[in-house]
Design an enzyme around this catalytic site. Structure first.
Site, PDB file in Angstrom:
ATOM      1  CD  GLU A   6      -2.197  -7.494   3.194  1.00 31.87           C
ATOM      2  OE1 GLU A   6      -1.757  -6.683   2.935  1.00 31.87           O
ATOM      3  OE2 GLU A   6      -2.984  -7.989   4.136  1.00 31.87           O
ATOM      4  CD  GLU A  42       1.452  -5.295   5.495  1.00 29.95           C
ATOM      5  OE1 GLU A  42       2.316  -6.191   5.959  1.00 29.95           O
ATOM      6  OE2 GLU A  42       0.748  -5.712   4.520  1.00 29.95           O
ATOM      7  CB  ALA A  48      -0.843   0.018   1.152  1.00 31.09           C
TER       8      ALA A  48
HETATM    9  C1  LIG Z   1      -7.673   0.921   6.561  1.00 30.61           C
HETATM   10  C2  LIG Z   1      -6.463   0.978   5.345  1.00 30.61           C
HETATM   11  C3  LIG Z   1      -6.376  -0.611   5.082  1.00 30.61           C
HETATM   12  C4  LIG Z   1      -5.070  -0.357   4.223  1.00 30.61           C
HETATM   13  C5  LIG Z   1      -4.472  -1.671   3.871  1.00 30.61           C
HETATM   14  C6  LIG Z   1      -3.377  -2.031   4.752  1.00 30.61           C
HETATM   15  C7  LIG Z   1      -2.785  -3.302   4.306  1.00 30.61           C
HETATM   16  C8  LIG Z   1      -1.545  -3.143   3.498  1.00 30.61           C
HETATM   17  C9  LIG Z   1      -0.636  -2.358   3.975  1.00 30.61           C
HETATM   18  C10 LIG Z   1       0.673  -2.191   3.555  1.00 30.61           C
HETATM   19  O1  LIG Z   1       1.077  -2.768   2.520  1.00 30.61           O
HETATM   20  S1  LIG Z   1       1.805  -1.173   4.366  1.00 30.61           S
HETATM   21  C11 LIG Z   1       3.341  -1.016   3.267  1.00 30.61           C
HETATM   22  C12 LIG Z   1       4.043  -2.373   3.274  1.00 30.61           C
HETATM   23  N1  LIG Z   1       5.133  -2.311   2.709  1.00 30.61           N
HETATM   24  C13 LIG Z   1       6.500  -2.202   3.140  1.00 30.61           C
HETATM   25  O2  LIG Z   1       6.475  -1.818   4.163  1.00 30.61           O
HETATM   26  C14 LIG Z   1       7.543  -1.828   2.121  1.00 30.61           C
HETATM   27  C15 LIG Z   1       8.242  -0.597   2.395  1.00 30.61           C
HETATM   28  N2  LIG Z   1       9.019  -0.452   1.302  1.00 30.61           N
HETATM   29  C16 LIG Z   1      10.385  -1.128   1.353  1.00 30.61           C
HETATM   30  O3  LIG Z   1      10.739  -1.930   2.411  1.00 30.61           O
HETATM   31  C17 LIG Z   1      11.512  -0.504   0.369  1.00 30.61           C
HETATM   32  O4  LIG Z   1      11.058   0.756  -0.049  1.00 30.61           O
HETATM   33  C18 LIG Z   1      11.414  -1.651  -0.908  1.00 30.61           C
HETATM   34  C19 LIG Z   1      10.322  -1.698  -1.279  1.00 30.61           C
HETATM   35  C20 LIG Z   1      12.074  -2.799  -0.217  1.00 30.61           C
HETATM   36  C21 LIG Z   1      12.557  -0.984  -1.885  1.00 30.61           C
HETATM   37  O5  LIG Z   1      13.787  -0.658  -1.196  1.00 30.61           O
HETATM   38  P1  LIG Z   1      14.942   0.171  -2.029  1.00 30.61           P
HETATM   39  O6  LIG Z   1      16.037   0.439  -0.854  1.00 30.61           O
HETATM   40  O7  LIG Z   1      14.978  -0.172  -3.283  1.00 30.61           O
HETATM   41  O8  LIG Z   1      14.351   1.786  -1.937  1.00 30.61           O
HETATM   42  P2  LIG Z   1      13.635   2.734  -0.891  1.00 30.61           P
HETATM   43  O9  LIG Z   1      14.692   3.838  -0.821  1.00 30.61           O
HETATM   44  O10 LIG Z   1      13.455   1.842   0.523  1.00 30.61           O
HETATM   45  O11 LIG Z   1      12.453   3.308  -1.594  1.00 30.61           O
HETATM   46  C22 LIG Z   1      12.466   4.054  -2.578  1.00 30.61           C
HETATM   47  C23 LIG Z   1      11.299   5.223  -2.386  1.00 30.61           C
HETATM   48  O12 LIG Z   1      10.092   4.485  -2.355  1.00 30.61           O
HETATM   49  C24 LIG Z   1       9.298   4.746  -1.251  1.00 30.61           C
HETATM   50  N3  LIG Z   1       8.540   4.007  -0.828  1.00 30.61           N
HETATM   51  C25 LIG Z   1       8.993   2.551  -0.685  1.00 30.61           C
HETATM   52  N4  LIG Z   1       7.764   1.796  -0.493  1.00 30.61           N
HETATM   53  C26 LIG Z   1       6.769   2.522  -0.369  1.00 30.61           C
HETATM   54  C27 LIG Z   1       5.335   2.255  -0.120  1.00 30.61           C
HETATM   55  N5  LIG Z   1       4.892   1.043   0.147  1.00 30.61           N
HETATM   56  N6  LIG Z   1       4.613   3.446  -0.114  1.00 30.61           N
HETATM   57  C28 LIG Z   1       4.946   4.754  -0.271  1.00 30.61           C
HETATM   58  N7  LIG Z   1       6.324   4.825  -0.662  1.00 30.61           N
HETATM   59  C29 LIG Z   1       7.239   3.662  -0.722  1.00 30.61           C
HETATM   60  C30 LIG Z   1      10.432   5.233  -0.212  1.00 30.61           C
HETATM   61  O13 LIG Z   1       9.965   6.282   0.611  1.00 30.61           O
HETATM   62  C31 LIG Z   1      11.457   5.951  -1.258  1.00 30.61           C
HETATM   63  O14 LIG Z   1      10.977   7.247  -1.340  1.00 30.61           O
HETATM   64  P3  LIG Z   1      11.643   8.351  -0.609  1.00 30.61           P
HETATM   65  O15 LIG Z   1      11.338   8.288   0.720  1.00 30.61           O
HETATM   66  O16 LIG Z   1      13.178   8.297  -0.711  1.00 30.61           O
HETATM   67  O17 LIG Z   1      11.008   9.461  -1.311  1.00 30.61           O
END
Ligand SMILES: CCCCCCC/C=C/C(=O)SCCNC(=O)CCNC(=O)[C@H](O)C(C)(C)COP(=O)(O)OP(=O)(O)OC[C@H]1O[C@@H](n2cnc3c(N)ncnc32)[C@H](O)[C@@H]1OP(=O)(O)O
Length: 748
Positions: free
Chosen positions: A141, A161, A99
Site C-alpha cells: 500500500e 491482510e 504494518a
Molecule cells: C486501524 C489500523 C490500520 C492499520 C493499517 C492496516 C493496513 C495494513 C495492514 C498490514 O500490513 S497487516 C500485515 C500484512 N503483512 C503480512 O501479512 C506479511 C506477514 N509476513 C509474512 O508473510 C512473512 O513474514 C514474510 C514477510 C513473507 C517473510 O517470511 P519469512 O519466512 O522470511 O520470515 P518469517 O519467519 O515469516 O518472519 C520473520 C519474523 O518477522 C515477523 N514478521 C513478519 N511479518 C511481520 C509483520 N508484518 N509485522 C510484525 N512481525 C512480522 C515474524 O513474526 C517473524 O518473527 P517471529 O514470529 O519468528 O518472532
C-alpha cells in the site's frame, strides 16, 4: 497480547544483497546529513535523489517509529532544493512486510498509515518505490502511494491482510482496483495471494522489473522523471475502470467468498470495500474502507488469525520436557535420505524430499509396486515443476527394491504399512544395514515410538514423523520425540521438515500423539450423539456451520471407515466388552456391512456409485439407527447444534488440556497449529485452545461438568485438572497457561 514462547533469534538475513548499501558506496552517496537509526535512513544519491531506506529487521514492518521516520524523511527530501525526486527502499533486500502486526493488539500509537500514504502521493517530487524481497500488506500500500514502482524479479507482492482477518486498510482496497482493474483486485484482495514480479508487471502493479540492482534502476527512473507532471501517476485521482459486467463480478465474488470462507468475515468485507472503489469517488471509498476495517480490526476473528500467524512461527522454537531446545540443539547435515515403502505416504514424502533438493533412495520391495510408484512420483514431480516453472527433480531419486540400498544414507524415513509388527521388523533390518549414526525416522500416525526405538541399536537416533496426506502438499508435520530420542535427532527432524517446506511441531510420544489423540473423544461424541437421536446430517451441519470444511461423518466417508475400524480391531476395542466406559460400535457395525464410505458408495451417507463424491442422506442409515436405538435402549431425543458443538468440541479441547498437562505439547500454540493445518479446524477460530480462551475457560469447565454428570460413563467429558487449575488461577490469557503448567502452585 504477547505471542510465542521464546524470543526469536535475530533473523536478519545478513547474506542477502544489501543493494541500498552497495549502491550508496558505488555512487558515493552523501550520507553526511543522513539520519541514522530511527528505523529509516536518509541519504542523497546521484546528486538529486533522496534515498529513504526502511530499517526495521527482520521485514521492515511499518511500526510507529518507522512511520514517523518516513514522514520526517519525506519532509526533509521535499524541503531540500537539490533533491528533485525520491526513492524509497527497504534494508537487507526486503522492501516491507507491511504494518507491524504486533502493534495491532495494543493501543495503536504513532502517525496513522492512511494520511502518511496520502501525503506521499501528494508529494510534488516524484517518489519511486524500489521493491525487493517482499512488498506485502501495508508495504504494498505504501508502494501504491508512490508514483512509480520498480521491482526486482525475485520479489513477491500481495495484500495478505485478509489472512489476518483484516482488509488492506491503508488505501489498498481503493488504489489497487484503480491500478489493476476490478477482477484482478478482487482476486488478490479476497485471497491474499502473493504474486511474482513478472505477474505484477503483467497486471500493471509495477512499472518495471529488473534482474540487477533494484535501487540503481529506481534511481535511474527517479532521475528521468524529475520535474515531470505527476497528474496521471497519483492512483487516487484515477477513475476505477468498471467493466460492463461489474455487477455480476461482484455477485460472483460474494458468492465465492461466502462459500469458501466458511464463516470468515474478512473476505466478505474485502468484496464490499472493492465494491466501494468501483462505485464511489476515492474519498468516499476510503471512508467505506475505514468503516469496514474498524469492524474487522477489533473482531475475534482477526485476533484468532493473528494469533495463528505468530503460533505458526512460534512452533519452530521447540522444547522438550527433558530440557532439549531449538536454540541449544544443532541438527546434523543430511544429504542423502531413504524412504522405505512407496505407498501413498511414501510417495508423497519422496516427492517432498526431492523437491527440497535432497538425494533420495526410494525403496519398495515389491517390484511391481516399485514401478508403479516410480511412474506416479515422476508424474507428481512433473506437475509440481510445471506449476513452479522449474525443472522436475527426477534425477534426485534412485529407486530400488533392495533394502540394502539404504546402507550409505544419512537418514531413513520408514513409511511402510501402519502395523507395529511390520514396522518393528523393518526397524530391526535398518538397524543392521545402515551405517553407524544414521537417523531412523518413522512415518506413523500414532504408534509407539519407544517400542520401535527399542528394536534398534541406537534408540537415540529414532524419531517419529507424522506426515499428513497428501504428504507433498500438506503443510503440517508432527515430529515425535521418544523417551530416548537425542536432541540432535529432534533438531534434524525439525530441520528436514523446514527444508520440505513444512511447519513442524515437536510433540511427545503417546497414543495418537497430539492430533489423533484429541480426535478420539471428538469422534466418540459424534457417535454417541447418533445413539442419542442425532443424524449424521445434523452433526455435520453443526460442525460445518462452525467452520469445518467437512463434518465428522462426511470426513469419515471420505477417508474410509475401514481405517479406524482396523485401528480399533488392533487395539481390541471392537471385541472387548466395555463395562465402565461407554463405547459406540456404530462405526464397526457399518464396516461389518461393507459400508466403508465413498469408496464403497455407502457409509454414513449414500453416493451414486462407489467412488462417488456427492453425499446424500441415506434412509437405510436412518432406519438402521432407529433399530439400533430400540435394541440398545436408547430413547431418541431432539439434539440441537449447540449440544453437538459443546459435546464434540469441548471433549476435544479437554483432551488438549490433558495433553498440555502431560507435557506432550509444550504450549497451546502447538495444538492450535496442528489442528488448523492438519485437521481443518477453521483458521479464523484460531485453533481449539485459542477457541477455548475465546469461549471462556469457566464456561468450558461448567459445560463439561454438566455433560459429565449426565454421562458418567464417558471419561473424556470429565474436566481435566489443568482446566480446573486455570480457572482457579483466574483464567489467565493463553500465553500464560504454560506458567501454570510448569508451576502447579502458580497464583498468576
Ligand atoms: C486501524 C489500523 C490500520 C492499520 C493499517 C492496516 C493496513 C495494513 C495492514 C498490514 O500490513 S497487516 C500485515 C500484512 N503483512 C503480512 O501479512 C506479511 C506477514 N509476513 C509474512 O508473510 C512473512 O513474514 C514474510 C514477510 C513473507 C517473510 O517470511 P519469512 O519466512 O522470511 O520470515 P518469517 O519467519 O515469516 O518472519 C520473520 C519474523 O518477522 C515477523 N514478521 C513478519 N511479518 C511481520 C509483520 N508484518 N509485522 C510484525 N512481525 C512480522 C515474524 O513474526 C517473524 O518473527 P517471529 O514470529 O519468528 O518472532
Amino acid at each position: 497480547m504477547i505471542f510465542g514462547r521464546y524470543p526469536s533469534r535475530d533473523k536478519q538475513d545478513k547474506a542477502i544483497a544489501v543493494s541500498a548499501k552497495k549502491f550508496r558506496s558505488a555512487v558515493g552517496s552523501d550520507t553526511s546529513n543522513g539520519l541514522f537509526g530511527n528505523m529509516a535512513l536518509y541519504s542523497r544519491v546521484s546528486g538529486s535523489v533522496g534515498l529513504i531506506t526502511l530499517q526495521n529487521p527482520p521485514v521492515n514492518a511499518l511500526s510507529a517509529v518507522v512511520r514517523q521516520s518516513l514522514i520526517d524523511l519525506m519532509d526533509r527530501a521535499l524541503s531540500e532544493p537539490e533533491v528533485k525526486s525520491v526513492v524509497i527502499c527497504g534494508q537487507n533486500g526486503k522492501f516491507c512486510g507491511g504494518a507491524d502486526i504486533k502493534e495491532f493488539r495494543s493501543d495503536m500509537t504513532g502517525p496513522p498509515l492512511v494520511p502518511m500514504i496520502d501525503r506521499l502521493e501528494l508529494s510534488s517530487k516524484p517518489v519511486v518505490a524500489a521493491i525487493e524481497g517482499v512488498a506485502l500488506g501495508g508495504g504494498l500500500e505504501l508502494a501504491l502511494g508512490c508514483h512509480y514502482r520498480v521491482a526486482h524479479s525475485k520479489t513477491r507482492l500481495g495484500l495478505p491482510e485478509v489472512t489476518l482477518g483484516l482488509l488492506p486498510g491503508a488505501g489498498g482496497t481503493q488504489r489497487l482496483p484503480r491500478l489493476v482493474g476490478i477482477p484482478a483486485a478482487l482476486e488478490l484482495i479476497t485471497t491474499g495471494r502473493h504474486v511474482t514480479a513478472a505477474e505484477a508487471l503483467q497486471l500493471g502493479l509495477v512499472d518495471f522489473v529488473t534482474d540487477h540492482n533494484t535501487i540503481e534502476a529506481a534511481v535511474k527512473l527517479a532521475l528521468s522523471v524529475a520535474g515531470k507532471s505527476l497528474d496521471s501517476r497519483r492512483i487516487s485521482t484515477c477513475k476505477c475502470p468498471r467493466p460492463p459486467y461489474a455487477d455480476a463480478l461482484f455477485e460472483e465474488a460474494m458468492q465465492r467468498v461466502r462459500r469458501s470462507a466458511r464463516g470468515a468475515i474478512a473476505p466478505v468485507a474485502c468484496v464490499q470495500a472493492v465494491h466501494a472503489a468501483a462505485t464511489l469517488p476515492f474519498a468516499r471509498g476510503m471512508e467505506q474502507e475505514k468503516q469496514l476495517m474498524a469492524t474487522l480490526f477489533t473482531s475475534g476473528q482477526a485476533r484468532a488469525l493473528q494469533y495463528q500467524f505468530f503460533a505458526q512461527r512460534a512452533v519452530s522454537r521447540w522444547s522438550t520436557p527433558s530440557g532439549a531446545r531449538w536454540d541449544t540443539s544443532k541438527p546434523r547435515p543430511v544429504h542423502k535420505v531413504a524412504v522405505i515403502g512407496l505407498g501413498t505416504m511414501g510417495r508423497g514424502i519422496t516427492v517432498a524430499l526431492a523437491q527440497a533438493g535432497l538425494s533420495v533412495v526410494a525403496v519398495e520391495t515389491h517390484e511391481k509396486q516399485l514401478m508403479e510408484a516410480k511412474r506416479v512420483v515422476s508424474g507428481m514431480l512433473e506437475r509440481g515443476a510445471k506449476r513452479l516453472g522449474a525443472p522436475p527433480a527426477l534425477d534426485k531419486i534412485n529407486y530400488s527394491c533392495e533394502i540394502q540400498a539404504v546402507a550409505d544414507v544419512d537418514l531413513v524415513i520408514e513409511a511402510v504399512f501402519e502395523d507395529m509388527v511390520v514396522k518393528k521388523t523393518v526397524f530391526r533390518q535398518l538397524s543392521a544395514i545402515c551405517k553407524p549414526g544414521t537417523f531412523l525416522f518413522t512415518n506413523t500416525s500414532g504408534l509407539d515410538i519407544d517400542e520401535l526405538a527399542a528394536q534398534t541399536r541406537n534408540p537415540e537416533l529414532v524419531v517419529g514423523m507424522h506426515f499428513f496426506a497428501p504428504a507433498h502438499v500438506m503443510k503440517l508435520l508432527e515430529v515425535v520425540y521418544g523417551r530416548r530420542s537425542s536432541s540432535q535427532a529432534v533438531a534434524t527432524a525439525m530441520k528436514i521438515g523446514k527444508n520440505m517446506d513444512k511447519i513442524s511441531v515437536a510433540v511427545g510420544n503417546c497414543s495418537g500423539f497430539v492430533g489423533n489423540r484429541m480426535l478420539r473423544p471428538y469422534l466418540d461424541q459424534a457417535f454417541f450423539l447418533l445413539e442419542e437421536g442425532a443424524t449424521p446430517e445434523l452433526v455435520d451441519q453443526a460442525l460445518e456451520e462452525f467452520g469445518f470444511a467437512m463434518g465428522v461423518f462426511r470426513m469419515s466417508d471420505l477417508s474410509g471407515l475401514d481405517i479406524g475400524w482396523k485401528v480399533r480391531k488392533a487395539k481390541e476395542m471392537v471385541s472387548k466388552t466395555h463395562q465402565d466406559c461407554r463405547y459406540s460400535p456404530l462405526g464397526d457395525l457399518l464396516c461389518e456391512r461393507g459400508r466403508f464410505g465413498q469408496k464403497t458408495g455407502r457409509g454414513w451417507y449414500q453416493y451414486d456409485k462407489p467412488g462417488g463424491r456427492v453425499a446424500k442422506p441415506d434412509p437405510w442409515l436412518h432406519s438402521f439407527l432407529e433399530k439400533y436405538r430400540a435394541q440398545r435402549g436408547f430413547v431418541a431425543r431432539r439434539i440441537d447444534h449447540q449440544e453437538v458443538l459443546e459435546r464434540c468440541l469441548y471433549a476435544l479441547i479437554n483432551e488438549g488440556f490433558r495433553i498440555l498437562e502431560d507435557r506432550i505439547a509444550s504450549g497451546p500454540e502447538d495444538i492450535d497449529v496442528i489442528y488448523v493445518l492438519g485437521y481443518s479446524w477453521p483458521r479464523h477460530r484460531g485453533g481449539p485452545m485459542f477457541y477455548a480462551q475465546m469461549v471462556g475457560l469457566s464456561r468450558i469447565l461448567e459445560k463439561l461438568e454438566y455433560y459429565h454428570q449426565l454421562h458418567l460413563d464417558i471419561p473424556s467429558l470429565q474436566p481435566c485438572s489443568l482446566l480446573r487449575k486455570l480457572v482457579a488461577n483466574g483464567r489467565p490469557p493463553i500465553h500464560k497457561w504454560v506458567e501454570v503448567i510448569k508451576n502447579p502452585h502458580s497464583h498468576l
